[in-house]
Structures are given as C-alpha cells and as structure tokens.
Design a protein around this motif. Structure first.
Motif, PDB file in Angstrom:
ATOM      1  N   PHE A  21       0.837  -1.199   0.000  1.00  0.00           N
ATOM      2  CA  PHE A  21       0.000   0.000   0.000  1.00  0.00           C
ATOM      3  C   PHE A  21       0.873   1.251   0.000  1.00  0.00           C
ATOM      4  O   PHE A  21       0.618   2.190  -0.752  1.00  0.00           O
ATOM      5  N   LEU A  22       1.926   1.250   0.803  1.00  0.00           N
ATOM      6  CA  LEU A  22       2.837   2.398   0.812  1.00  0.00           C
ATOM      7  C   LEU A  22       3.510   2.546  -0.546  1.00  0.00           C
ATOM      8  O   LEU A  22       3.707   3.658  -1.030  1.00  0.00           O
ATOM      9  N   GLY A  23       3.840   1.416  -1.166  1.00  0.00           N
ATOM     10  CA  GLY A  23       4.416   1.448  -2.513  1.00  0.00           C
ATOM     11  C   GLY A  23       3.454   2.078  -3.509  1.00  0.00           C
ATOM     12  O   GLY A  23       3.858   2.864  -4.382  1.00  0.00           O
ATOM     13  N   LEU A  24       2.173   1.723  -3.387  1.00  0.00           N
ATOM     14  CA  LEU A  24       1.153   2.321  -4.246  1.00  0.00           C
ATOM     15  C   LEU A  24       1.102   3.837  -4.045  1.00  0.00           C
ATOM     16  O   LEU A  24       1.077   4.603  -5.007  1.00  0.00           O
ATOM     17  N   LEU A  25       1.111   4.270  -2.787  1.00  0.00           N
ATOM     18  CA  LEU A  25       1.058   5.701  -2.502  1.00  0.00           C
ATOM     19  C   LEU A  25       2.285   6.423  -3.057  1.00  0.00           C
ATOM     20  O   LEU A  25       2.181   7.544  -3.570  1.00  0.00           O
ATOM     21  N   TYR A  26       3.467   5.782  -2.975  1.00  0.00           N
ATOM     22  CA  TYR A  26       4.677   6.361  -3.558  1.00  0.00           C
ATOM     23  C   TYR A  26       4.534   6.517  -5.074  1.00  0.00           C
ATOM     24  O   TYR A  26       4.908   7.530  -5.653  1.00  0.00           O
ATOM     25  N   GLN A  27       3.991   5.466  -5.712  1.00  0.00           N
ATOM     26  CA  GLN A  27       3.796   5.520  -7.168  1.00  0.00           C
ATOM     27  C   GLN A  27       2.850   6.655  -7.544  1.00  0.00           C
ATOM     28  O   GLN A  27       3.107   7.404  -8.483  1.00  0.00           O
ATOM     29  N   ILE A  28       1.749   6.753  -6.802  1.00  0.00           N
ATOM     30  CA  ILE A  28       0.778   7.818  -7.082  1.00  0.00           C
ATOM     31  C   ILE A  28       1.433   9.180  -6.868  1.00  0.00           C
ATOM     32  O   ILE A  28       1.335  10.068  -7.719  1.00  0.00           O
ATOM     33  N   SER A  29       2.141   9.324  -5.754  1.00  0.00           N
ATOM     34  CA  SER A  29       2.801  10.589  -5.443  1.00  0.00           C
ATOM     35  C   SER A  29       3.788  10.976  -6.545  1.00  0.00           C
ATOM     36  O   SER A  29       3.832  12.132  -6.972  1.00  0.00           O
ATOM     37  N   GLY A  30       4.568  10.015  -7.003  1.00  0.00           N
ATOM     38  CA  GLY A  30       5.552  10.280  -8.052  1.00  0.00           C
ATOM     39  C   GLY A  30       4.928  10.661  -9.384  1.00  0.00           C
ATOM     40  O   GLY A  30       5.585  11.254 -10.238  1.00  0.00           O
ATOM     41  N   SER A  31       3.660  10.324  -9.574  1.00  0.00           N
ATOM     42  CA  SER A  31       2.969  10.622 -10.825  1.00  0.00           C
ATOM     43  C   SER A  31       2.205  11.938 -10.793  1.00  0.00           C
ATOM     44  O   SER A  31       1.625  12.341 -11.789  1.00  0.00           O
ATOM     45  N   LEU A  32       2.187  12.591  -9.650  1.00  0.00           N
ATOM     46  CA  LEU A  32       1.437  13.834  -9.515  1.00  0.00           C
ATOM     47  C   LEU A  32       2.285  15.029  -9.957  1.00  0.00           C
ATOM     48  O   LEU A  32       3.458  15.131  -9.584  1.00  0.00           O
ATOM     49  N   ASP A  33       1.685  15.914 -10.734  1.00  0.00           N
ATOM     50  CA  ASP A  33       2.390  17.153 -11.041  1.00  0.00           C
ATOM     51  C   ASP A  33       1.974  18.210 -10.012  1.00  0.00           C
ATOM     52  O   ASP A  33       1.128  17.952  -9.154  1.00  0.00           O
ATOM     53  N   SER A  34       2.576  19.382 -10.084  1.00  0.00           N
ATOM     54  CA  SER A  34       2.316  20.413  -9.067  1.00  0.00           C
ATOM     55  C   SER A  34       0.848  20.850  -9.067  1.00  0.00           C
ATOM     56  O   SER A  34       0.284  21.152  -8.020  1.00  0.00           O
ATOM     57  N   GLU A  35       0.230  20.883 -10.238  1.00  0.00           N
ATOM     58  CA  GLU A  35      -1.187  21.262 -10.328  1.00  0.00           C
ATOM     59  C   GLU A  35      -2.062  20.210  -9.641  1.00  0.00           C
ATOM     60  O   GLU A  35      -3.007  20.546  -8.920  1.00  0.00           O
ATOM     61  N   ASN A  36      -1.739  18.906  -9.853  1.00  0.00           N
ATOM     62  CA  ASN A  36      -2.475  17.824  -9.179  1.00  0.00           C
ATOM     63  C   ASN A  36      -2.370  17.972  -7.670  1.00  0.00           C
ATOM     64  O   ASN A  36      -3.369  17.860  -6.954  1.00  0.00           O
ATOM     65  N   LEU A  37      -1.152  18.215  -7.181  1.00  0.00           N
ATOM     66  CA  LEU A  37      -0.941  18.342  -5.735  1.00  0.00           C
ATOM     67  C   LEU A  37      -1.721  19.534  -5.179  1.00  0.00           C
ATOM     68  O   LEU A  37      -2.370  19.422  -4.134  1.00  0.00           O
ATOM     69  N   LYS A  38      -1.680  20.646  -5.898  1.00  0.00           N
ATOM     70  CA  LYS A  38      -2.423  21.832  -5.465  1.00  0.00           C
ATOM     71  C   LYS A  38      -3.920  21.513  -5.351  1.00  0.00           C
ATOM     72  O   LYS A  38      -4.576  21.856  -4.364  1.00  0.00           O
ATOM     73  N   ASN A  39      -4.460  20.807  -6.348  1.00  0.00           N
ATOM     74  CA  ASN A  39      -5.879  20.439  -6.336  1.00  0.00           C
ATOM     75  C   ASN A  39      -6.201  19.456  -5.211  1.00  0.00           C
ATOM     76  O   ASN A  39      -7.243  19.576  -4.554  1.00  0.00           O
TER      77      ASN A  39
END
Length: 191
Positions: A4-22
């Motif tokens: 699950f933590l690996g999944l969250l890392y993968q998702i986090s690594g795929s987010l751009d700054s606009e995604n994170l802001k949203n």
C-alpha cells in the motif's frame, strides 16, 4: 502494508504540481490550513491522511474520490489493481479453470469452517494484524471474515493460488471434514 505504501509512492511520483495543489484544496476540510501549507509532496499529503485515518490499506474510498476529482484515470487504474490483486500492477493470476475451482473452494470453506477459522487463517499465512483488521471491518459476519482471509491469501499467492493447497492446509489443521467437502465439491465440478 508495504504494498500500500508502494502504491502511494507511485501515485505521489505521478502527480504534477497542479495535481498536488488540487488535492490539497480537496483536503481542506480534513487537514488544518497550517498543515496543508507544510505539505510539499503527495507522499506528505498521503502520510497526513493516513495519520488522520482517512486512507488505509482497507479504506481506499477517500483516495479514490480524490483521484476521481482530479481526473487521473491512470492512477485510478493502479488503485483498482491494488484492490483486486494486492499490487498496483496486475500480477500473475491462476488460469480461469483454477479461479473457478478456488471460488468453489471458497464457498465450501465459508459455509463449513466455523470457529476454527483463525487457526486456519494463520496456517495459510495471514498475519494477526490482518486478522484484526478483518474482524474490525466485519465484526458480526464470520462468513465474510473467512472470505476476506481467503482473498488475502489469494492476493499473496498470486498465480500460485490453488484449491489443492487450501485442501492440504485444511488437513494440516485437522479440519478433514471441511477438506473432504471441498474435495467432493471440486470432483462434482469435473463431472
């Protein structure tokens, strides 16, 4: 939990700054403003949401909602694979015939196992922590607790999951009547 933590890392690594802001905006009701200001990555955000109990290995609904709102279908697909297979990538699965045999075995085991289900769960390698999670999630439904144990085992085994192994483990636990019932039902399928 590591997957699950690996999944969250993968998702986090795929987010751009606009995604994170949203995502931070969408979490405004759940995370205090000061905390949001200190979040600089998806990993930080997910860690915070885990600490608050908003997301966990058994509670991915909020994560699904967030990914849907930011229109990241690719990341939703990873989440779907995690929920189905215990991994963000589709792992090897047994062939269709073995999946059918496993489903039949699951039904017979759920119908017949009873109070010895925890002993059996430990025998097939399900951790006490996972057993506690299952019991907390389905407190008054032993049949569903057993089914979740079997699904957990199947995720871990991947394409090595097979009904013959379940029968062997039942016999190792001296649950011969249940093993015989599974065996008999599987033979009936072949005819």
């Amino acid at each position: 939990m590591g997957e699950f933590l690996g999944l969250l890392y993968q998702i986090s690594g795929s987010l751009d700054s606009e995604n994170l802001k949203n995502l931070k905006f969408l979490c405004g009701d759940d995370i205090r403003k000061k905390e949001l200001e200190n979040i600089s990555s998806g990993t930080d955000l997910f860690k915070n949401l885990m600490e608050k109990g908003k997301i966990s290995i058994d509670n991915t609904g909020f994560l699904r909602l967030l990914l849907t709102k930011i229109k990241r279908e690719d990341l939703l697909e990873k989440l779907d694979n995690f929920e189905k297979y215990g991994s963000s990538e589709q792992v090897g699965l047994p062939d269709a015939e073995e999946i059918e045999r496993l489903e039949t075995a699951f039904e017979v085991i759920c119908d017949n196992l009873g109070k010895q289900w925890k002993m059996f769960a430990r025998k097939i390698g399900v951790s006490d922590a996972r057993l506690d999670q299952i019991q907390d999630r389905y407190p008054c439904d032993m049949r569903e607790q057993i089914r979740q144990v079997l699904k957990t085992w199947q995720k871990v085994q991947g394409n090595n999951a097979n009904a013959a192994e379940l029968i062997r483990k039942l016999r190792d636990c001296r649950l011969n009547l249940v093993a015989d019932n599974v065996d008999e039902q599987l033979r009936t399928m072949q005819n």
